[in-house]
Design a protein around this motif. Structure first.
Motif, PDB file in Angstrom:
ATOM      1  N   VAL A  71       0.828  -1.203   0.000  1.00 15.40           N
ATOM      2  CA  VAL A  71       0.000   0.000   0.000  1.00 15.40           C
ATOM      3  C   VAL A  71       0.862   1.252   0.000  1.00 15.40           C
ATOM      4  O   VAL A  71       2.046   1.216   0.361  1.00 15.40           O
ATOM      5  CB  VAL A  71      -0.952   0.041   1.217  1.00 15.40           C
ATOM      6  CG1 VAL A  71      -1.880  -1.152   1.216  1.00 15.40           C
ATOM      7  CG2 VAL A  71      -0.164   0.122   2.525  1.00 15.40           C
ATOM      8  N   ARG A  72       0.232   2.350  -0.386  1.00 19.19           N
ATOM      9  CA  ARG A  72       0.902   3.652  -0.382  1.00 19.19           C
ATOM     10  C   ARG A  72      -0.042   4.676   0.210  1.00 19.19           C
ATOM     11  O   ARG A  72      -1.196   4.784  -0.226  1.00 19.19           O
ATOM     12  CB  ARG A  72       1.306   4.044  -1.807  1.00 19.19           C
ATOM     13  CG  ARG A  72       2.019   5.387  -1.906  1.00 19.19           C
ATOM     14  CD  ARG A  72       2.707   5.527  -3.254  1.00 19.19           C
ATOM     15  NE  ARG A  72       1.774   5.612  -4.357  1.00 19.19           N
ATOM     16  CZ  ARG A  72       1.287   6.776  -4.812  1.00 19.19           C
ATOM     17  NH1 ARG A  72       1.613   7.923  -4.239  1.00 19.19           N
ATOM     18  NH2 ARG A  72       0.456   6.783  -5.838  1.00 19.19           N
ATOM     19  N   VAL A  73       0.409   5.425   1.183  1.00 19.65           N
ATOM     20  CA  VAL A  73      -0.425   6.463   1.777  1.00 19.65           C
ATOM     21  C   VAL A  73      -0.377   7.687   0.865  1.00 19.65           C
ATOM     22  O   VAL A  73       0.687   8.066   0.366  1.00 19.65           O
ATOM     23  CB  VAL A  73       0.037   6.812   3.211  1.00 19.65           C
ATOM     24  CG1 VAL A  73       1.428   7.404   3.218  1.00 19.65           C
ATOM     25  CG2 VAL A  73      -0.947   7.752   3.880  1.00 19.65           C
ATOM     26  N   VAL A  74      -1.537   8.301   0.616  1.00 19.55           N
ATOM     27  CA  VAL A  74      -1.576   9.475  -0.265  1.00 19.55           C
ATOM     28  C   VAL A  74      -2.099  10.714   0.458  1.00 19.55           C
ATOM     29  O   VAL A  74      -1.682  11.831   0.156  1.00 19.55           O
ATOM     30  CB  VAL A  74      -2.425   9.206  -1.531  1.00 19.55           C
ATOM     31  CG1 VAL A  74      -1.716   8.213  -2.435  1.00 19.55           C
ATOM     32  CG2 VAL A  74      -3.829   8.720  -1.180  1.00 19.55           C
ATOM     33  N   LEU A  75      -3.005  10.527   1.413  1.00 23.15           N
ATOM     34  CA  LEU A  75      -3.593  11.665   2.114  1.00 23.15           C
ATOM     35  C   LEU A  75      -3.756  11.347   3.597  1.00 23.15           C
ATOM     36  O   LEU A  75      -3.906  10.194   3.974  1.00 23.15           O
ATOM     37  CB  LEU A  75      -4.972  12.007   1.529  1.00 23.15           C
ATOM     38  CG  LEU A  75      -5.034  12.479   0.074  1.00 23.15           C
ATOM     39  CD1 LEU A  75      -6.493  12.558  -0.389  1.00 23.15           C
ATOM     40  CD2 LEU A  75      -4.342  13.820  -0.110  1.00 23.15           C
ATOM     41  N   LYS A  76      -3.736  12.390   4.418  1.00 22.82           N
ATOM     42  CA  LYS A  76      -4.103  12.236   5.827  1.00 22.82           C
ATOM     43  C   LYS A  76      -5.157  13.294   6.150  1.00 22.82           C
ATOM     44  O   LYS A  76      -5.206  14.362   5.522  1.00 22.82           O
ATOM     45  CB  LYS A  76      -2.889  12.365   6.745  1.00 22.82           C
ATOM     46  CG  LYS A  76      -2.150  13.685   6.658  1.00 22.82           C
ATOM     47  CD  LYS A  76      -0.923  13.674   7.568  1.00 22.82           C
ATOM     48  CE  LYS A  76      -0.107  14.964   7.411  1.00 22.82           C
ATOM     49  NZ  LYS A  76       1.117  14.949   8.252  1.00 22.82           N
ATOM     50  N   SER A  77      -5.982  12.983   7.104  1.00 24.97           N
ATOM     51  CA  SER A  77      -7.103  13.861   7.414  1.00 24.97           C
ATOM     52  C   SER A  77      -6.664  15.039   8.281  1.00 24.97           C
ATOM     53  O   SER A  77      -5.601  15.013   8.905  1.00 24.97           O
ATOM     54  CB  SER A  77      -8.199  13.070   8.134  1.00 24.97           C
ATOM     55  OG  SER A  77      -7.725  12.589   9.376  1.00 24.97           O
ATOM     56  N   TYR A 113     -16.172  10.366   9.284  1.00 24.86           N
ATOM     57  CA  TYR A 113     -15.138  10.146  10.303  1.00 24.86           C
ATOM     58  C   TYR A 113     -14.844  11.392  11.144  1.00 24.86           C
ATOM     59  O   TYR A 113     -13.759  11.483  11.730  1.00 24.86           O
ATOM     60  CB  TYR A 113     -13.836   9.676   9.637  1.00 24.86           C
ATOM     61  CG  TYR A 113     -13.868   8.234   9.166  1.00 24.86           C
ATOM     62  CD1 TYR A 113     -14.306   7.205   9.996  1.00 24.86           C
ATOM     63  CD2 TYR A 113     -13.460   7.898   7.873  1.00 24.86           C
ATOM     64  CE1 TYR A 113     -14.336   5.883   9.569  1.00 24.86           C
ATOM     65  CE2 TYR A 113     -13.479   6.571   7.435  1.00 24.86           C
ATOM     66  CZ  TYR A 113     -13.925   5.584   8.294  1.00 24.86           C
ATOM     67  OH  TYR A 113     -13.941   4.280   7.855  1.00 24.86           O
ATOM     68  N   GLN A 114     -15.772  12.322  11.172  1.00 24.31           N
ATOM     69  CA  GLN A 114     -15.567  13.531  11.972  1.00 24.31           C
ATOM     70  C   GLN A 114     -14.299  14.271  11.564  1.00 24.31           C
ATOM     71  O   GLN A 114     -13.543  14.773  12.405  1.00 24.31           O
ATOM     72  CB  GLN A 114     -15.535  13.188  13.461  1.00 24.31           C
ATOM     73  CG  GLN A 114     -16.845  12.660  14.003  1.00 24.31           C
ATOM     74  CD  GLN A 114     -17.950  13.719  13.956  1.00 24.31           C
ATOM     75  OE1 GLN A 114     -17.815  14.790  14.508  1.00 24.31           O
ATOM     76  NE2 GLN A 114     -19.060  13.396  13.294  1.00 24.31           N
ATOM     77  N   ILE A 115     -14.053  14.328  10.249  1.00 25.50           N
ATOM     78  CA  ILE A 115     -12.888  15.060   9.745  1.00 25.50           C
ATOM     79  C   ILE A 115     -13.362  16.184   8.842  1.00 25.50           C
ATOM     80  O   ILE A 115     -14.476  16.153   8.316  1.00 25.50           O
ATOM     81  CB  ILE A 115     -11.914  14.131   8.988  1.00 25.50           C
ATOM     82  CG1 ILE A 115     -12.595  13.502   7.763  1.00 25.50           C
ATOM     83  CG2 ILE A 115     -11.354  13.064   9.915  1.00 25.50           C
ATOM     84  CD1 ILE A 115     -11.681  12.620   6.942  1.00 25.50           C
ATOM     85  N   ASP A 116     -12.504  17.183   8.645  1.00 22.98           N
ATOM     86  CA  ASP A 116     -12.872  18.345   7.830  1.00 22.98           C
ATOM     87  C   ASP A 116     -12.274  18.308   6.438  1.00 22.98           C
ATOM     88  O   ASP A 116     -12.670  19.092   5.575  1.00 22.98           O
ATOM     89  CB  ASP A 116     -12.427  19.629   8.541  1.00 22.98           C
ATOM     90  CG  ASP A 116     -13.175  19.836   9.847  1.00 22.98           C
ATOM     91  OD1 ASP A 116     -14.393  19.595   9.873  1.00 22.98           O
ATOM     92  OD2 ASP A 116     -12.536  20.228  10.844  1.00 22.98           O
ATOM     93  N   GLY A 117     -11.306  17.436   6.213  1.00 30.75           N
ATOM     94  CA  GLY A 117     -10.696  17.370   4.896  1.00 30.75           C
ATOM     95  C   GLY A 117      -9.406  16.573   4.923  1.00 30.75           C
ATOM     96  O   GLY A 117      -9.098  15.890   5.906  1.00 30.75           O
ATOM     97  N   PHE A 118      -8.664  16.666   3.816  1.00 30.38           N
ATOM     98  CA  PHE A 118      -7.414  15.913   3.671  1.00 30.38           C
ATOM     99  C   PHE A 118      -6.288  16.815   3.217  1.00 30.38           C
ATOM    100  O   PHE A 118      -6.499  17.833   2.547  1.00 30.38           O
ATOM    101  CB  PHE A 118      -7.591  14.791   2.635  1.00 30.38           C
ATOM    102  CG  PHE A 118      -8.409  13.624   3.105  1.00 30.38           C
ATOM    103  CD1 PHE A 118      -7.849  12.604   3.847  1.00 30.38           C
ATOM    104  CD2 PHE A 118      -9.767  13.559   2.811  1.00 30.38           C
ATOM    105  CE1 PHE A 118      -8.596  11.534   4.288  1.00 30.38           C
ATOM    106  CE2 PHE A 118     -10.532  12.481   3.235  1.00 30.38           C
ATOM    107  CZ  PHE A 118      -9.944  11.461   3.978  1.00 30.38           C
ATOM    108  N   VAL A 119      -5.080  16.412   3.571  1.00 31.41           N
ATOM    109  CA  VAL A 119      -3.854  17.045   3.081  1.00 31.41           C
ATOM    110  C   VAL A 119      -2.909  15.926   2.657  1.00 31.41           C
ATOM    111  O   VAL A 119      -3.127  14.757   2.981  1.00 31.41           O
ATOM    112  CB  VAL A 119      -3.192  17.929   4.161  1.00 31.41           C
ATOM    113  CG1 VAL A 119      -4.077  19.118   4.507  1.00 31.41           C
ATOM    114  CG2 VAL A 119      -2.859  17.116   5.409  1.00 31.41           C
ATOM    115  N   ALA A 120      -1.868  16.286   1.932  1.00 36.15           N
ATOM    116  CA  ALA A 120      -0.903  15.286   1.459  1.00 36.15           C
ATOM    117  C   ALA A 120      -0.227  14.594   2.633  1.00 36.15           C
ATOM    118  O   ALA A 120      -0.029  15.178   3.700  1.00 36.15           O
ATOM    119  CB  ALA A 120       0.126  15.949   0.560  1.00 36.15           C
ATOM    120  N   ALA A 121       0.133  13.321   2.427  1.00 41.36           N
ATOM    121  CA  ALA A 121       0.776  12.531   3.482  1.00 41.36           C
ATOM    122  C   ALA A 121       1.927  11.718   2.915  1.00 41.36           C
ATOM    123  O   ALA A 121       1.954  11.402   1.717  1.00 41.36           O
ATOM    124  CB  ALA A 121      -0.241  11.605   4.141  1.00 41.36           C
TER     125      ALA A 121
END
Length: 338
Positions: A136-142, A302-310
């Motif tokens: 797997v590859r992580v692309v975004l974090k919340s 998931y009670q998140i507001d968005g994503f940014v790069a990770a």
């Protein structure tokens, strides 16, 4: 195959058979072309193979994209909250989306390891395990309110008399899922660093399976204390506020300790996924992060507001927490196997 050398052809003008000799040809499918009495019909029959091939050829199957969701709360609720995201992906990618909500965190990791998922929402700890066990590859974090980190919180009933971690000796305690970052991994690290061994110093330990269940167990005095999440350390945006709708009940929960900042939940892709498709998926979630309606979908999920790069390096502190907590990554999956 059938070799045909003669076709009886009747001229429309002359009304008689011409008996014209044609070059032999091979046909892969057998069509009985006999006594064709009109040249227009001859053309029709000669075109039949192409017609049948065109009719018999189905369009390429619609591509299926398999998306996994970790169960931060009960499975049915996560599945319901995920539906708008599924519809957005189907519309923008023009593919069929097959959602998969696991009954526990390791279920998503197992599916990734078995190559049964293309995309997955993971907790930090489940990502670290997936990275060690699957391709797997992580692309975004919340992020929540601009912060791409959150906290583990150890909570108790407001009138329990427990004020610090050392007071938990010989008490009953609830962890969440064994692979929950804030429901197990970091709280166990916090306890060990405070001189408490959860395997020896608690009267009893349960794994509730989810943050909502842990909050209810503490509220209803089923346990003396438990581990869950908080988005900030002021107690105003945390699991007990999210799951307990009655403000009076919210005040019955008190946090006695918070962890260090933890890198947030993330979105991963199967490393074999087409790069162009990965870019499209990434952009869709970034667009949702900028759109008011999209933010609501993510908040509901998931009670998140968005994503940014990770990047993978963002989660080094989680790997360290596994070590301090004394949790062996491969053993987590082995324990789940029948």
């Amino acid at each position: 195959a059938l070799s045909i050398e003669y076709l009886g052809i009747e001229s429309a003008d002359e009304g008689k058979s011409a008996g014209r000799r044609l070059h032999p040809f091979r046909a892969s499918s057998i069509y009985c072309l006999a006594m064709v009495k009109n040249w227009r019909w001859l053309l029709f029959f000669l075109a039949l193979p192409a017609i049948f091939l065109a009719c018999g050829r189905s369009d390429s199957p619609r591509r299926v994209l398999r998306v996994g969701f970790v169960p931060s709360e009960n499975v049915q609720q996560v599945a319901q909250n995920a539906q708008p995201i599924v519809q957005i992906l189907e519309k923008k990618l023009a593919v069929e989306i097959q959602p998969f909500v696991a009954t526990d965190y390791t279920g998503v990791v197992e599916a990734l390891r078995a190559n049964k998922l293309d995309i997955a929402f993971l907790s930090p700890a489940s990502y670290v395990l997936a990275k060690s066990e699957a391709n797997v590859r992580v692309v975004l974090k919340s992020h929540r309110k601009g912060s791409a980190s959150y906290y583990a919180a150890i909570i108790t009933h407001a009138d329990s008399g427990i004020t610090k971690l050392q007071d938990l000796r010989n008490k009953t305690f609830a962890f969440g899922d064994p692979l929950s970052t804030t429901g197990h991994i970091f709280p166990k690290k916090m306890l060990k660093e405070s001189g408490i061994d959860p395997t020896k110093d608690f009267k009893s330990v349960i794994f509730s399976g989810g943050h909502d269940a842990t909050v209810l167990a503490v509220l209803n005095r089923k346990v003396d204390a438990g581990a869950t999440f908080a988005n900030f350390t002021d107690g105003k945006d945390a699991a007990w506020v999210q799951y307990l709708k009655d403000p009076k009940e919210q005040k019955k929960i008190r946090a006695i300790a918070y962890s260090e900042p933890i890198p947030a939940d993330n979105l991963v892709v199967n490393a074999n996924l087409d790069a162009g498709l990965t870019d499209k998926i990434t952009e869709i979630f970034l667009e949702l992060s900028r759109d008011a309606e999209g933010k609501k979908m993510l908040r509901d999920l998931y009670q998140i507001d968005g994503f940014v790069a990770a990047t993978d390096q963002d989660y080094d502190s989680v790997r360290e927490a596994f070590g301090i907590a004394g949790i062996n990554l491969p053993e987590v999956l082995k324990r789940k196997k029948p």
